[in-house]
Write a protein that holds these residues in place. Structure first.
Motif: not given
Length: 115
Positions: A77-94
């Protein structure tokens, strides 16, 4: 099953046509990992900005709130952080993951994973 591309409304408003075309091409070519790195940059604050495609192949929304993510070099592990996101079903999201103060790792990372 091929997942469809989903762009968050903020991305719809700000994404350049060139980047939009590049993302569409990458999704059309197939995304098999949970996180697929598209490009990496650094900003003036020395943060590492990693734009990834997040794949949700389930029928449920992938919702993460303050989820720990790690930037890895093989198994270290080089580093870590906390993230929040939502990806709809059956999707690819940038999405862009910002690892604060981690620009020093820009040439050493190999992958990103959920902790």
């Amino acid at each position: 099953m091929t997942e469809r591309l989903y762009l968050h409304p903020a991305w719809e408003r700000t994404l350049s046509q060139r980047d939009h075309d590049a993302i569409k091409k990458r999704v059309k070519g197939g995304v098999t990992e949970l996180f697929t790195v598209l490009w990496v940059a650094t900003n003036y604050r020395n943060d590492l900005l990693m734009t990834v495609l997040i794949r949700n192949e389930t029928r449920e929304t992938l919702a993460l709130s303050n989820a720990p993510m790690e930037l890895m070099n093989e198994e270290q592990k080089l580093c870590s952080d906390l993230f929040t996101f939502q990806v709809p079903p059956n999707c690819v999201m940038p999405w862009t993951l910002i690892f604060e103060g981690a620009a020093c790792f820009s040439s050493r990372w190999t992958h990103v994973k959920m902790a």
